[in-house]
Scaffold this motif. Structure first.
Motif, PDB file in Angstrom:
ATOM      1  N   TYR A   1      -7.374 -31.562  34.937  1.00  0.00           N
ATOM      2  CA  TYR A   1      -8.509 -31.507  35.874  1.00  0.00           C
ATOM      3  C   TYR A   1      -9.386 -30.295  35.590  1.00  0.00           C
ATOM      4  O   TYR A   1     -10.607 -30.422  35.434  1.00  0.00           O
ATOM      5  CB  TYR A   1      -7.962 -31.446  37.299  1.00  0.00           C
ATOM      6  CG  TYR A   1      -8.994 -31.287  38.389  1.00  0.00           C
ATOM      7  CD1 TYR A   1      -9.642 -32.394  38.937  1.00  0.00           C
ATOM      8  CD2 TYR A   1      -9.307 -30.022  38.909  1.00  0.00           C
ATOM      9  CE1 TYR A   1     -10.569 -32.246  39.960  1.00  0.00           C
ATOM     10  CE2 TYR A   1     -10.233 -29.871  39.925  1.00  0.00           C
ATOM     11  CZ  TYR A   1     -10.850 -30.984  40.444  1.00  0.00           C
ATOM     12  OH  TYR A   1     -11.769 -30.836  41.457  1.00  0.00           O
ATOM     13  N   TRP A   2      -8.772 -29.113  35.460  1.00  0.00           N
ATOM     14  CA  TRP A   2      -9.541 -27.890  35.244  1.00  0.00           C
ATOM     15  C   TRP A   2     -10.168 -27.848  33.850  1.00  0.00           C
ATOM     16  O   TRP A   2     -11.295 -27.383  33.679  1.00  0.00           O
ATOM     17  CB  TRP A   2      -8.661 -26.663  35.468  1.00  0.00           C
ATOM     18  CG  TRP A   2      -8.224 -26.487  36.886  1.00  0.00           C
ATOM     19  CD1 TRP A   2      -6.949 -26.539  37.375  1.00  0.00           C
ATOM     20  CD2 TRP A   2      -9.070 -26.237  38.023  1.00  0.00           C
ATOM     21  NE1 TRP A   2      -6.941 -26.341  38.729  1.00  0.00           N
ATOM     22  CE2 TRP A   2      -8.226 -26.159  39.155  1.00  0.00           C
ATOM     23  CE3 TRP A   2     -10.442 -26.086  38.184  1.00  0.00           C
ATOM     24  CZ2 TRP A   2      -8.725 -25.921  40.437  1.00  0.00           C
ATOM     25  CZ3 TRP A   2     -10.940 -25.850  39.470  1.00  0.00           C
ATOM     26  CH2 TRP A   2     -10.090 -25.765  40.571  1.00  0.00           C
ATOM     27  N   LEU A   3      -9.440 -28.327  32.863  1.00  0.00           N
ATOM     28  CA  LEU A   3      -9.979 -28.330  31.498  1.00  0.00           C
ATOM     29  C   LEU A   3     -11.149 -29.296  31.373  1.00  0.00           C
ATOM     30  O   LEU A   3     -12.122 -29.026  30.655  1.00  0.00           O
ATOM     31  CB  LEU A   3      -8.873 -28.677  30.498  1.00  0.00           C
ATOM     32  CG  LEU A   3      -7.779 -27.616  30.344  1.00  0.00           C
ATOM     33  CD1 LEU A   3      -6.599 -28.180  29.537  1.00  0.00           C
ATOM     34  CD2 LEU A   3      -8.331 -26.364  29.674  1.00  0.00           C
ATOM     35  N   LEU A   4     -11.068 -30.424  32.074  1.00  0.00           N
ATOM     36  CA  LEU A   4     -12.185 -31.371  32.072  1.00  0.00           C
ATOM     37  C   LEU A   4     -13.395 -30.760  32.774  1.00  0.00           C
ATOM     38  O   LEU A   4     -14.534 -30.911  32.314  1.00  0.00           O
ATOM     39  CB  LEU A   4     -11.770 -32.674  32.751  1.00  0.00           C
ATOM     40  CG  LEU A   4     -12.845 -33.761  32.863  1.00  0.00           C
ATOM     41  CD1 LEU A   4     -13.347 -34.180  31.485  1.00  0.00           C
ATOM     42  CD2 LEU A   4     -12.291 -34.973  33.621  1.00  0.00           C
ATOM     43  N   MET A   5     -13.151 -30.068  33.889  1.00  0.00           N
ATOM     44  CA  MET A   5     -14.253 -29.407  34.586  1.00  0.00           C
ATOM     45  C   MET A   5     -14.903 -28.363  33.686  1.00  0.00           C
ATOM     46  O   MET A   5     -16.121 -28.221  33.667  1.00  0.00           O
ATOM     47  CB  MET A   5     -13.767 -28.752  35.883  1.00  0.00           C
ATOM     48  CG  MET A   5     -14.903 -28.222  36.744  1.00  0.00           C
ATOM     49  SD  MET A   5     -14.368 -27.272  38.200  1.00  0.00           S
ATOM     50  CE  MET A   5     -13.423 -28.497  39.102  1.00  0.00           C
ATOM     51  N   ASN A   6     -14.078 -27.633  32.928  1.00  0.00           N
ATOM     52  CA  ASN A   6     -14.597 -26.628  32.007  1.00  0.00           C
ATOM     53  C   ASN A   6     -15.534 -27.260  30.982  1.00  0.00           C
ATOM     54  O   ASN A   6     -16.628 -26.755  30.696  1.00  0.00           O
ATOM     55  CB  ASN A   6     -13.436 -25.926  31.315  1.00  0.00           C
ATOM     56  CG  ASN A   6     -13.877 -25.045  30.157  1.00  0.00           C
ATOM     57  OD1 ASN A   6     -13.923 -25.499  29.013  1.00  0.00           O
ATOM     58  ND2 ASN A   6     -14.196 -23.797  30.437  1.00  0.00           N
ATOM     59  N   ARG A   7     -15.116 -28.387  30.425  1.00  0.00           N
ATOM     60  CA  ARG A   7     -15.926 -29.079  29.413  1.00  0.00           C
ATOM     61  C   ARG A   7     -17.254 -29.533  30.006  1.00  0.00           C
ATOM     62  O   ARG A   7     -18.310 -29.373  29.379  1.00  0.00           O
ATOM     63  CB  ARG A   7     -15.159 -30.285  28.871  1.00  0.00           C
ATOM     64  CG  ARG A   7     -15.944 -31.111  27.866  1.00  0.00           C
ATOM     65  CD  ARG A   7     -15.182 -32.326  27.389  1.00  0.00           C
ATOM     66  NE  ARG A   7     -13.978 -31.959  26.667  1.00  0.00           N
ATOM     67  CZ  ARG A   7     -13.183 -32.845  26.074  1.00  0.00           C
ATOM     68  NH1 ARG A   7     -13.482 -34.133  26.122  1.00  0.00           N
ATOM     69  NH2 ARG A   7     -12.108 -32.452  25.439  1.00  0.00           N
ATOM     70  N   GLN A   8     -17.208 -30.078  31.214  1.00  0.00           N
ATOM     71  CA  GLN A   8     -18.429 -30.574  31.836  1.00  0.00           C
ATOM     72  C   GLN A   8     -19.349 -29.429  32.265  1.00  0.00           C
ATOM     73  O   GLN A   8     -20.565 -29.487  32.067  1.00  0.00           O
ATOM     74  CB  GLN A   8     -18.075 -31.441  33.055  1.00  0.00           C
ATOM     75  CG  GLN A   8     -17.290 -32.688  32.733  1.00  0.00           C
ATOM     76  CD  GLN A   8     -18.056 -33.648  31.850  1.00  0.00           C
ATOM     77  OE1 GLN A   8     -19.270 -33.807  32.000  1.00  0.00           O
ATOM     78  NE2 GLN A   8     -17.366 -34.300  30.933  1.00  0.00           N
ATOM     79  N   ALA A   9     -18.761 -28.381  32.859  1.00  0.00           N
ATOM     80  CA  ALA A   9     -19.563 -27.271  33.364  1.00  0.00           C
ATOM     81  C   ALA A   9     -20.213 -26.489  32.231  1.00  0.00           C
ATOM     82  O   ALA A   9     -21.274 -25.884  32.421  1.00  0.00           O
ATOM     83  CB  ALA A   9     -18.701 -26.347  34.222  1.00  0.00           C
ATOM     84  N   SER A  10     -19.594 -26.493  31.066  1.00  0.00           N
ATOM     85  CA  SER A  10     -20.176 -25.803  29.915  1.00  0.00           C
ATOM     86  C   SER A  10     -21.454 -26.493  29.452  1.00  0.00           C
ATOM     87  O   SER A  10     -22.296 -25.875  28.789  1.00  0.00           O
ATOM     88  CB  SER A  10     -19.161 -25.762  28.763  1.00  0.00           C
ATOM     89  OG  SER A  10     -18.009 -25.016  29.129  1.00  0.00           O
ATOM     90  N   LYS A  11     -21.600 -27.769  29.814  1.00  0.00           N
ATOM     91  CA  LYS A  11     -22.786 -28.526  29.429  1.00  0.00           C
ATOM     92  C   LYS A  11     -23.842 -28.559  30.535  1.00  0.00           C
ATOM     93  O   LYS A  11     -25.034 -28.475  30.263  1.00  0.00           O
ATOM     94  CB  LYS A  11     -22.397 -29.969  29.054  1.00  0.00           C
ATOM     95  CG  LYS A  11     -21.490 -30.077  27.853  1.00  0.00           C
ATOM     96  CD  LYS A  11     -21.246 -31.523  27.474  1.00  0.00           C
ATOM     97  CE  LYS A  11     -20.454 -32.276  28.545  1.00  0.00           C
ATOM     98  NZ  LYS A  11     -20.103 -33.654  28.126  1.00  0.00           N
TER      99      LYS A  11
END
Length: 205
Positions: A118-128
């Motif tokens: 969940y957190w790693l996916l959020m990281n990927r999305q928030a970086s974009k």
């Protein structure tokens, strides 16, 4: 009501009018995996799913009565069906610390894999895109920004040290209506979109 070949894409498009971007496969696959977890675990341990996802036993009974393939009909690539319920300030405090366990990868704890994902996916999305991330996950912009700036190790440390319950972002009474009208765009699907956009962690924005 109108017939559509792929309903989930149809109601996803209603959200995409806000931002000119398509559904994200990583988001839809994670959302599908959460629904599949509810289905699979609900068969053996419905009380655990009730407590972990804040679903009624009646809703869980309905979900497990359906084929697990039907769970994909509930998954979205633009807004996760579930969000974490917790005080976001606690997450921010943990992410702001520099004394986190940098050897967290040596701790093989499968119980936290969904939290880490969940957190790693959020990281990927928030970086974009920060603002789009707040819509996808139902979180505040400060948390999205902190997660974007965090390392993978920090996020895995967060997953282990700060547990939070998942909660559905829309009225669970809509679930049977959505699944039983999978080939049409019904009011239930539109209500789902509106409620998901308005709710964060079970609280109206």
């Amino acid at each position: 009501m109108y017939n559509f070949p792929n309903l989930i894409d149809t109601w996803d498009q209603s959200v995409l009018h806000l931002r000119d971007q398509g559904p994200d496969l990583n988001v839809s696959e994670f959302d599908y995996s959460l629904w599949a977890l509810v289905h699979q675990t609900g068969t053996q341990a419905p009380d655990l799913i009730r407590d972990s996802f804040d679903l009624t036993l009646e809703t869980i009974e309905f979900i497990v009565s359906r084929p697990i393939e039907d769970m994909e009909l509930l998954a979205s690539g633009t807004m996760l069906s579930f969000t974490m319920v917790a005080d976001e300030s606690n997450f921010l405090k943990i992410l702001g610390r520099r004394d986190y366990n940098k050897l967290v990868f040596l701790s093989r704890d499968d119980h936290h894999e969904y939290d880490a994902a969940y957190w790693l996916l959020m990281n990927r999305q928030a970086s974009k895109d920060l603002m789009r991330t707040t819509q996808i996950f139902g979180v505040g912009v400060d948390l999205a920004r902190a997660v974007a700036n965090a390392t993978d190790t920090q996020l895995r440390h967060l997953a282990i040290t700060s547990q939070a319950k998942f909660v559905l972002r829309f009225d669970q009474a809509l679930i049977p209506q959505i699944l039983e009208n999978s080939n049409v765009l019904s009011n239930a699907h539109l209500k789902r979109v509106v409620q998901s956009m308005r709710n964060r962690g079970g609280r109206a924005l």
